[in-house]
Every structure is written in structure tokens, then in C-alpha cells.
Design a protein around this motif. Structure first.
Motif, PDB file in Angstrom:
ATOM      1  N   SER A  95       1.146  -1.517   0.025  1.00 22.95           N
ATOM      2  CA  SER A  95       0.186  -0.135  -0.180  1.00 22.95           C
ATOM      3  C   SER A  95       0.316   0.821   0.045  1.00 22.95           C
ATOM      4  O   SER A  95       0.660   1.869  -0.502  1.00 22.95           O
ATOM      5  N   CYS A  98       2.777   1.850  -3.342  1.00 26.54           N
ATOM      6  CA  CYS A  98       1.566   2.171  -4.215  1.00 26.54           C
ATOM      7  C   CYS A  98       1.564   3.624  -4.508  1.00 26.54           C
ATOM      8  O   CYS A  98       1.805   4.778  -5.120  1.00 26.54           O
ATOM      9  N   ASN A 101       4.486   5.303  -5.630  1.00 26.93           N
ATOM     10  CA  ASN A 101       4.156   5.577  -7.086  1.00 26.93           C
ATOM     11  C   ASN A 101       3.351   6.321  -7.664  1.00 26.93           C
ATOM     12  O   ASN A 101       3.788   6.867  -8.291  1.00 26.93           O
ATOM     13  N   CYS A 319      -4.123  -5.179 -10.215  1.00 23.22           N
ATOM     14  CA  CYS A 319      -4.617  -5.485  -9.085  1.00 23.22           C
ATOM     15  C   CYS A 319      -4.227  -6.767  -8.760  1.00 23.22           C
ATOM     16  O   CYS A 319      -3.882  -7.831  -8.158  1.00 23.22           O
ATOM     17  N   SER A 322      -0.796  -8.755  -9.010  1.00 26.14           N
ATOM     18  CA  SER A 322       0.023  -7.877  -8.239  1.00 26.14           C
ATOM     19  C   SER A 322      -0.786  -8.243  -7.048  1.00 26.14           C
ATOM     20  O   SER A 322       0.571  -9.089  -6.617  1.00 26.14           O
ATOM     21  N   ALA A 438      -2.361   2.767  -8.600  1.00 23.09           N
ATOM     22  CA  ALA A 438      -2.015   2.406  -7.402  1.00 23.09           C
ATOM     23  C   ALA A 438      -2.602   3.831  -6.599  1.00 23.09           C
ATOM     24  O   ALA A 438      -2.456   2.504  -5.211  1.00 23.09           O
ATOM     25  N   SER A 441      -4.998  -0.085  -5.827  1.00 26.33           N
ATOM     26  CA  SER A 441      -3.722  -0.927  -4.983  1.00 26.33           C
ATOM     27  C   SER A 441      -3.065  -0.200  -3.588  1.00 26.33           C
ATOM     28  O   SER A 441      -2.605  -1.010  -3.470  1.00 26.33           O
TER      29      SER A 441
END
Length: 498
Positions: A95, A98, A101, A319, A322, A438, A441
Motif C-alpha cells: 500500500s 503504491c 508510486n 491489481c 500484483s 496505484a 492498489s
């Protein structure tokens, strides 16, 4: 020379005689209406040594990034044991990285679309390389978390700039084939990472995960050196910045690399600089602020429909992938099988998937759109089988088949997006989708971590993935355009032609 004429070239070898006819036709047209464009020039130059050098740079960066990203999944069990983490606490890595990111993606997208593809790419590689190496020596979970967030700040910059840079050097008749090859390299990167993880972590129980992260950082420094040596800007970017002389000089240099003579395309009274400057769609000056605001065009017609569809497709595919990569070791441990062996075997499954993708995306009756739908259906099917058919043989087989479908879906989506938006906002557009992904995510690792902690995770996690891919398939039915065999647009004014 129109797009339909170039589509004919895809089915036959481009001989010297055929190129001569292209030159003659283009020259005749340029004399009459002066409509020679950068697309005609790039088509004439074709794919040669220069494009393959650009491919090696972009492909190796994506390959290394896939390796580096996979390490988080591979070291999960070691980190959880070392610092006594449960699934929810471990989800902090996914988390928070992300979240960084998002910041890094915005930063490098603006830099790339305003200052070009060269030094922002090098800077992003430097961030990833130094952060990755430093995280191998983290003394605590907090330090590890901070360093992984720093690393994540550069990952979107590397991936989005690499694809955008490569696509801008390629002729339309070869673009799909070369871009899908980057997917093959990304797959190889994950396979190498999974193989090293299978070897290092069990062999060195206390230090194996640190050795693995160090191994993933070394190739990133090598890619950084290559970027510094291969210091060429995108000609399409130079045109959007009205740097016609530099663009013409670069195109001549690329043609020289590929042993092509651009004078065959020009009449005696024409100069390459004048032809490039004549394209009225590039006459508007841009500031840094206008570059940032320009991305708003993707939320307006005629791009709004594709943007909304790509948002759903990008979020759901990324998602799901990942989550599968990050929590496969935990899921395999729950099922009572060797997590590193199964993950290695499963990730090998993506190679035939990517190879099949490279074929079907270049078939006119499949293209990007129908290939995306086909692999989505396969992924949904294999996820359901993994959920309800579980034994010593079926678990590795269906996990491998699931990866066979998951990676092509994400790769097709990335290629589709990079081809669907104009050069002046291409990196920002790609980053926009990555950032929205992201954002989602940030929460998805907690969802998967919560499921892993449940007693029913062995079937619930694959079912959740199957449901996500069902929604993805439904959304893909609303995508009405395809970029197969189409020219790239350089400005928003040209986008309606696609």
C-alpha cells in the motif's frame, strides 16, 4: 503514402525494390501537396540497428524492473518470519509503495513530456537502483519500508518512459511485433527472479532474501550506464517542442545507422527541416504548466470513452496480477506445497502466454482489442479451476496457466494505452492510468492480506480474481477502437484521425 498501403507491407518482406517504390510515391506526393510527415520518414527508415539498440535499452529496463518488483513477493515469507509480520502488516509494503508510486509517477511523467525521454529516464533508473540496493541492508522493518517506498518512487518513471520512448522510434508495420517482444523480456526477468529466489532463499535461510535483492539491483545500474551511453532523444518529442533542426538531425542519424538515404524522399527544392516544420498541428508553444494541464484532454471527447474503459481494464488487470504475485507464496504455503518451486514453475507459464500474445495481437482479426478479451477469458477460467480443483498436480498446473493469461493481459493493456494517446501527452497519459491503478492498489493488498488470513483463502482468493476478470471482460466490450496498423498521433489535433 497512406496507412492502408503500409498495412500491405506487413505480409511481405520489404525489399529494396519495394522501398524504391515507396520513395517514388512519397516524393511525387511531397512535390504536389508537401504532406510528407514524420510517419512517412519513420516508415521509410524502418527497423534497423538503431531501433534494436532502443529496444535493448527499453526491454532490458522492463526486464530488470520485473525482476526487481518480483523480489517483494519472493522475500515475503522471510520478512514475515524475521520481523513477525502477519498478512495485514505485510500489506503495508504494497500500500505505501503504491502511494509513493503516485508521487513518483507524476514527477517523472511531467519531466518526460516537458524535458524529453533522456535524463528523466536516467534519473528514474538511478532512484530504483540505489533504493533497491539499500533496502537489502535494512536493519528493521521500518527502514525496509522507507527504502522500498523510495525505490517505488522511480518504478513508474522507468516503465512508462521506456515504453513511450520505444514506441516513438518504431514504424507502424513493426511496432506491435517489437513492443510485444518487450513483454517477452519482462517475462524473462520474472523467471530469472523466481529462479534465483528458489535457489537463494532456501539455501541461505537468514541472508538469502538480502542476496536476492542485491542481485536484482546490479542489472539496474547496468541499464543506467546504457541509458547514459545511448543518449538519444525521441524525434517525435523534439517535434512537439518545435525543435525541427534537432529532429531532422536525429532522423538523419537514425537513417544513417540503418543505412538508408533520406534524400530519396525529398525533392531538390525541399529540406527535411522545412517539411517537419510545415505540420500545422505542432505550432503551439508549450510551457511547463500547459504541459501538465494538457493531459486533461484524455477526459474529453473523443478520448473520454477509451479513457474510462482503460481505467477499469488497467486497475483490474494490474491489481489482480500484483495480488497473485505478492500472495502466491502465502497461498501455496496454505495449500501445503513448496511456495518457491510453485512460483517459479507458475511464472514460467507466462513465457508461452507472451509468445502467443505476440502472434495474435498482430493478426488483423484479433489486434489489441480481441487479444485482450481472449486472454481475459482464459484468466477467468483458470482462476475458477484453481479455486475448485485442488490436488498435488492441479495446483501447480492451474497456477501456471493463470500466469499464462495474467501477464499478457497486463502487457496488452500497457501497449494499447501507449499507442492510443498523442506524443505530447503519451507518458503523462500512461502515468495517469498507472496512478489510478496505484490508488486502488493501496487498498488491494489489505484485501488480499485479509483473505490470506482466513481459513477459506485457498479457494476464496482465486474466486475473487475470477470475479475481477469477469468485470474486466465486460468493460473491454465497450472498447471500440484498435491501434493495430494505425499511425501514432503526435498532438491532440491529430487524435480524431485514429
Amino acid at each position: 503514402m497512406n496507412v492502408q498501403q503500409y498495412d500491405v507491407l506487413e505480409a511481405e518482406e520489404v525489399s529494396g525494390e519495394l522501398l524504391a517504390s515507396i520513395s517514388s510515391a512519397t516524393k511525387a506526393r511531397s512535390k504536389s501537396d508537401r504532406s510528407l510527415s514524420v510517419d512517412d520518414i519513420i516508415e521509410f527508415i524502418g527497423v534497423g540497428p538503431f531501433q534494436w539498440l532502443a529496444f535493448v535499452l527499453a526491454g532490458s529496463a522492463l526486464m530488470i524492473l520485473s525482476f526487481e518488483t518480483l523480489t517483494i513477493s519472493l522475500v515475503s515469507l522471510s520478512i514475515e518470519d524475521l520481523w513477525n509480520l502477519n498478512g495485514i502488516k505485510y500489506a503495508l509494503i504494497g500500500s505505501l509503495t503504491c502511494a509513493t508510486n503516485i508521487a513518483g509517477g507524476l514527477f517523472f511523467a511531467v519531466l518526460s513530456d516537458y524535458y524529453g525521454r533522456v535524463w528523466p529516464f536516467a534519473l528514474a533508473l538511478l532512484v530504483v537502483a540505489t533504493g533497491d540496493l539499500a533496502s537489502a541492508f535494512a536493519p528493521s522493518f521500518a527502514a525496509f519500508l522507507v527504502l522500498r517506498c523510495y525505490t517505488a518512487f522511480g518504478t513508474l518513471g522507468v516503465s512508462n518512459i521506456a515504453r513511450s520512448m520505444l514506441v516513438e522510434f518504431l514504424p507502424v508495420r513493426n511496432r506491435g511485433k517489437v513492443l510485444t517482444l518487450t513483454g517477452v523480456l519482462s517475462s524473462l526477468g520474472t523467471c530469472v527472479g523466481a529462479g534465483l529466489g528458489w535457489w537463494l532463499i532456501p539455501s541461505y535461510p537468514h541472508w538469502g532474501w538480502r542476496y536476492l535483492i542485491v542481485a536484482s539491483s546490479i542489472p539496474i545500474f547496468m541499464a543506467l550506464v546504457f541509458r547514459i551511453v545511448f543518449f538519444y532523444q525521441s524525434p517525435r518529442y523534439l517535434l512537439t517542442r518545435k525543435k525541427y533542426s534537432k529532429a531532422a538531425s536525429l532522423l538523419r542519424k537514425i537513417a544513417s545507422y540503418n543505412h538508408k538515404d533520406l534524400s530519396q524522399l525529398l525533392s531538390n527544392e525541399e529540406s527535411l527541416e522545412a517539411i517537419l516544420a510545415a505540420e500545422e498541428t505542432r505550432k503551439e508553444d508549450r510551457t511547463l504548466i500547459s504541459t501538465i494541464l494538457q493531459v486533461i484532454v484524455i477526459l474529453k471527447p473523443p478520448l473520454l470513452r477509451r479513457t474510462v474503459c482503460f481505467l477499469f481494464v488497467s486497475v483490474l488487470s494490474s491489481c489482480t496480477l500484483s495480488g497473485m504475485v505478492q500472495f502466491t507464496p502465502n497461498l501455496m504455503e496454505e495449500l501445503g506445497v513448496n511456495p518457491y518451486f510453485v512460483l517459479f514453475i507458475a511464472i514460467l507459464g507466462q513465457i508461452p502466454g507472451i509468445l502467443l500474445m505476440s502472434i495474435v495481437t498482430e493478426w488483423p482479426w484479433f489486434g489489441r482489442r480481441n487479444s485482450l478479451r481472449m486472454f481475459t477469458i482464459l484468466g477467468m477460467t483458470f482462476a475458477i479451476l484453481l479455486a475448485f480443483v485442488q490436488n498435488d498436480v492441479s495446483i501447480p498446473v492451474f497456477t501456471m496457466l493463470l500466469f499464462f493469461a495474467l501477464f499478457p493481459v497486463v502487457t496488452i493493456t500497457s501497449i494499447f494505452i501507449s499507442e492510443s494517446y498523442p506524443t505530447e501527452i503519451r507518458v503523462q497519459a500512461s502515468t495517469f492510468f498507472s496512478l489510478v491503478t496505484a490508488l486502488f492498489s493501496i487498498g488491494s493488498p489489505y484485501l488480499y492480506g485479509y483473505i490470506i488470513d482466513l481459513d477459506i483463502s485457498v479457494w476464496l482468493l482465486p474466486v475473487v480474481m475470477a470475479l475481477q476478470y469477469f468485470v474486466l471482460l465486460a468493460v473491454s466490450l465497450f472498447i471500440k477502437h484498435d491501434t493495430y496498423g494505425k499511425y501514432l498521433s503526435d498532438s491532440s489535433a491529430q487524435q480524431s484521425e485514429m
